[in-house]
Design an enzyme around this catalytic site. Structure first.
Site, PDB file in Angstrom:
ATOM      1  N   GLY A  36       0.839  -1.199   0.000  1.00 44.18           N
ATOM      2  CA  GLY A  36       0.000   0.000   0.000  1.00 44.18           C
ATOM      3  C   GLY A  36       0.864   1.234   0.000  1.00 44.18           C
ATOM      4  NE  ARG A  43       8.750   6.228  -0.814  1.00 42.84           N
ATOM      5  CZ  ARG A  43       9.968   6.463  -1.225  1.00 42.84           C
ATOM      6  NH1 ARG A  43      10.623   7.488  -0.724  1.00 42.84           N
ATOM      7  NH2 ARG A  43      10.527   5.690  -2.122  1.00 42.84           N
ATOM      8  CE  LYS A  92       7.939   7.567  -4.652  1.00 36.45           C
ATOM      9  NZ  LYS A  92       8.345   6.883  -5.886  1.00 36.45           N
ATOM     10  NE  ARG A 138       3.465   8.410  -8.461  1.00 34.87           N
ATOM     11  CZ  ARG A 138       4.104   7.382  -7.944  1.00 34.87           C
ATOM     12  NH1 ARG A 138       5.396   7.242  -8.094  1.00 34.87           N
ATOM     13  NH2 ARG A 138       3.449   6.465  -7.258  1.00 34.87           N
ATOM     14  CG  ASP A 185       5.145  -3.581  -5.016  1.00 33.38           C
ATOM     15  OD1 ASP A 185       5.707  -4.671  -5.224  1.00 33.38           O
ATOM     16  OD2 ASP A 185       5.728  -2.604  -4.526  1.00 33.38           O
ATOM     17  CG  ASN A 186       7.430  -0.848  -7.810  1.00 39.17           C
ATOM     18  OD1 ASN A 186       6.661  -0.234  -7.072  1.00 39.17           O
ATOM     19  ND2 ASN A 186       8.643  -1.175  -7.447  1.00 39.17           N
ATOM     20  CG  ASP A 228       5.994   3.161  -7.541  1.00 36.71           C
ATOM     21  OD1 ASP A 228       5.411   4.255  -7.666  1.00 36.71           O
ATOM     22  OD2 ASP A 228       5.650   2.306  -6.701  1.00 36.71           O
TER      23      ASP A 228
HETATM   24  P1  AMP Z   1       9.094   1.139  -3.371  1.00 40.33           P
HETATM   25  O1  AMP Z   1      10.286   0.246  -3.312  1.00 40.33           O
HETATM   26  O2  AMP Z   1       9.438   2.613  -3.272  1.00 40.33           O
HETATM   27  O3  AMP Z   1       8.206   0.843  -4.542  1.00 40.33           O
HETATM   28  O4  AMP Z   1       8.251   0.856  -2.063  1.00 40.33           O
HETATM   29  C1  AMP Z   1       7.739  -0.393  -1.699  1.00 40.33           C
HETATM   30  C2  AMP Z   1       6.753  -0.227  -0.584  1.00 40.33           C
HETATM   31  O5  AMP Z   1       7.345   0.359   0.556  1.00 40.33           O
HETATM   32  C3  AMP Z   1       5.559   0.642  -0.934  1.00 40.33           C
HETATM   33  O6  AMP Z   1       4.430   0.130  -0.296  1.00 40.33           O
HETATM   34  C4  AMP Z   1       5.943   1.987  -0.398  1.00 40.33           C
HETATM   35  O7  AMP Z   1       4.828   2.791  -0.117  1.00 40.33           O
HETATM   36  C5  AMP Z   1       6.707   1.602   0.865  1.00 40.33           C
HETATM   37  N1  AMP Z   1       7.742   2.568   1.203  1.00 40.33           N
HETATM   38  C6  AMP Z   1       8.883   2.810   0.547  1.00 40.33           C
HETATM   39  N2  AMP Z   1       9.603   3.765   1.144  1.00 40.33           N
HETATM   40  C7  AMP Z   1       8.903   4.165   2.222  1.00 40.33           C
HETATM   41  C8  AMP Z   1       9.103   5.131   3.252  1.00 40.33           C
HETATM   42  N3  AMP Z   1      10.182   5.898   3.304  1.00 40.33           N
HETATM   43  N4  AMP Z   1       8.140   5.236   4.188  1.00 40.33           N
HETATM   44  C9  AMP Z   1       7.042   4.471   4.167  1.00 40.33           C
HETATM   45  N5  AMP Z   1       6.801   3.547   3.229  1.00 40.33           N
HETATM   46  C10 AMP Z   1       7.706   3.388   2.268  1.00 40.33           C
HETATM   47 MG    MG Z   2       6.520   1.045  -5.347  1.00 46.93          MG
END
Ligand code: AMP
Ligand code: MG
Length: 532
Positions: free
Chosen positions: A133, A136, A156, A219, A295-296, A305
């Protein structure tokens, strides 16, 4: 599949004036009169008077958590992207007022927006993670422009949500600049992607390997639904929600399937095909996403993402841009297979809605679309108009040569447009990029025969190739220069310079010659990993 491409528009393309939108009716009295600027007898909006139309929030509560952004103190504008502002019918003037940054980062509520964090799950590095989910990012809401297009405004770095797990809900300025610029770089290259509207920074330090300035990025995308949004309801066995989600995405983004009897099958297969097209386009420009978890993966087949992405410099199929990807699962050469794997995961998640045969067919459809498109794109990169047998060998042999000779992928293809069939030919500038020049000469003999076989004319081919092989890409050292100036000196001019440059990657721009060059030899590697 290519015939299919010609007759179908990409799902992220939004047809003009097809959607009736009662909110487009001009209000008889402007809500906040002084904020309207009159132009051509049309009421122009400012950012905070945008007409929101929140369709996602009308889905069942389980799909999201209502949440408000957590602002940071003293926000200021880092950059505004006029091309994306235009998608919201905003002129840059309509975003340049003292309180704009406060509206962006949540310090002032945006009238009409109903912010939420979307629920999803996903396969990360091959393993199912049941609840991810927006940890951030916050969907501020959806805005319909005057053409009736629906745009998600996603903020974001907006603070903690129920899905933040161990994260801090923040993003660093460095990563927002990377996402902002790369979105425009891919868009300029004609690759479907989310687009950055603006970056806002403020007086808040975010801790990663070291303290860094925090920032937020707004975005835009027609939708932020991911493969993982379907997976979460499949694995929870909430098939009624799975159906609601499929209906929602079809209604808004695949409306031509609404009346189809087997619309879920058609939907799955179209997503498979568009994903194939997307990955073929990445391969052709030499770009790697870096974290191709489900998820991406966008349900619209657009790039989503941006994390540790990278454009290759010298051709290297094993190119890994994500420092945390020790096995190279998401290396450049693995992306086509990962696309197949991810489509299989999506098909599995949709299995309660479609027959087993259709589930099985989805990855094959993906593969066919990806291979066909890749072949078309590579043929175009060589300046070939016709499809001949053994073209794939010509491409593969060239790529092998480029790999062993460590030839810069982008520079080489751009220079190939200057290839001369005259006798005696003068192709020194091209062949000098190779150490084993004689082996390259052997390849050019085959290339020349192939050009002859379709009666290719140099001048015409050159202009065609220069519209296919970019002169500029977002090389890592270029974005790094913009990041260093922004973080160390609050000098944001390089961001705007790159934004302008990358809008026209196929056009050689005066004074910008150095921006086409590979990283200076011996420059230190730029380390990028997930979730910064
Ligand atoms: P990402 O690798 O950026 O696609 O993130 C994978 C998951 O981790 C997603 O659910 C993001 O919302 C969550 N996420 C990544 N970075 C953060 C952060 N700094 N704080 C909270 N959630 C994060
Ligand atoms: Mg992501």
């Amino acid at each position: 599949m290519s015939r299919w491409t010609e007759t179908r528009r990409h799902p992220s393309y939004q047809a003009k004036n097809t959607i009736h939108n009662p909110r487009l009716v001009k209000p008889s009295k402007p809500v906040v009169a002084e904020y309207f600027t009159v132009q051509d007898n049309t009421h122009m909006h400012q950012f905070h008077t945008l007409p929101f139309d929140n369709t996602y929030v009308r889905l069942p509560d389980v799909f999201f958590e209502r949440v408000t952004p957590t602002p940071f103190p003293h926000p200021h504008v880092v950059s505004i992207n006029p091309a994306v502002a235009e998608l919201l019918d905003l002129t840059p003037d309509a975003m340049q007022y003292p309180t704009f940054a406060e509206y962006c980062c949540g310090a002032k509520p945006l009238p009409g927006s109903d912010p939420l964090a979307m629920l999803y799950a996903g396969h990360q590095f091959g393993h199912y993670v049941p609840q991810l989910g927006d940890g951030r990012a916050i969907l501020l809401g959806e805005v319909r422009n005057q053409k009736g297009e629906k745009w998600d405004l996603h903020l974001k770095g907006a603070g903690l949500t129920r899905f933040s797990r161990d994260g801090d809900g923040r993003a660093v300025l460095r990563s927002t600049i990377r996402e902002y610029l790369c979105g425009e770089a891919l868009h300029g290259l004609g690759i479907p992607t989310t687009r950055g509207l603006c970056i806002i920074s403020g007086e808040e330090v975010v801790y990663r390997e070291r303290p860094e300035p925090g920032a937020m990025l707004i975005r835009l995308a027609p939708s932020h639904v991911r493969f993982g949004t379907f997976e979460v309801f499949f694995y929870r066995q909430q098939y009624e929600h799975l159906t609601v989600l499929a209906d929602y995405v079809i209604q808004h983004h695949y409306p031509h399937l609404l009346e189809e009897q087997n619309r879920y099958v058609r939907f799955l297969h179209e997503v498979a095909a568009w994903t194939g097209h997307l990955i073929a386009q990445w391969q052709a420009v030499g770009w790697a996403h870096g974290v191709l978890n489900t998820d991406n993966m966008s349900i619209l087949g657009l790039t989503l993402d941006y994390g540790p992405f990278g454009f290759m410099e010298s051709f290297n199929p094993g190119f890994i841009c994500n420092h945390s990807d020790h096995q190279g699962r998401y290396s450049y050469q693995n992306q086509p297979d990962i696309g197949y794997w991810n489509i299989r995961a999506l098909a599995h998640a949709l299995s309660p809605l479609v027959e087993p045969d259709a589930v099985k067919a989805a990855p094959e459809i993906y593969e066919q679309a990806m291979l066909t498109r890749y072949a078309e794109l590579m043929r175009a990169k060589l300046g070939l108009e016709e499809a001949h047998a053994h073209d794939d060998r010509l491409v593969t042999d060239l790529l092998n040569l480029m790999q062993t000779n460590q030839v810069d992928y982008t520079t080489f293809f751009r220079s190939l447009s200057r290839f001369s069939q005259e006798f005696p030919p003068d192709n020194t500038g091209i062949r000098d990029q190779f150490v084993t020049r004689e082996v390259f000469d052997d390849w050019t003999v085959r290339y020349q025969e192939r050009l002859k076989a379709e009666k290719s004319r140099d001048e015409i081919r050159k202009s065609r190739m220069n519209q296919t092989n970019p002169h500029y890409i977002l090389r890592n050292h270029l974005v790094q220069q913009a990041i260093v100036q922004a973080t160390a000196h609050r000098d944001y001019s390089e961001i705007d310079r790159l934004l302008t440059l990358l809008k026209q990657p196929y056009t050689e721009q005066p004074g910008m010659e150095a921006y086409a060059n590979p990283a200076p030899s011996g420059s230190p590697p730029i380390i990028v990993s997930c979730s910064s």
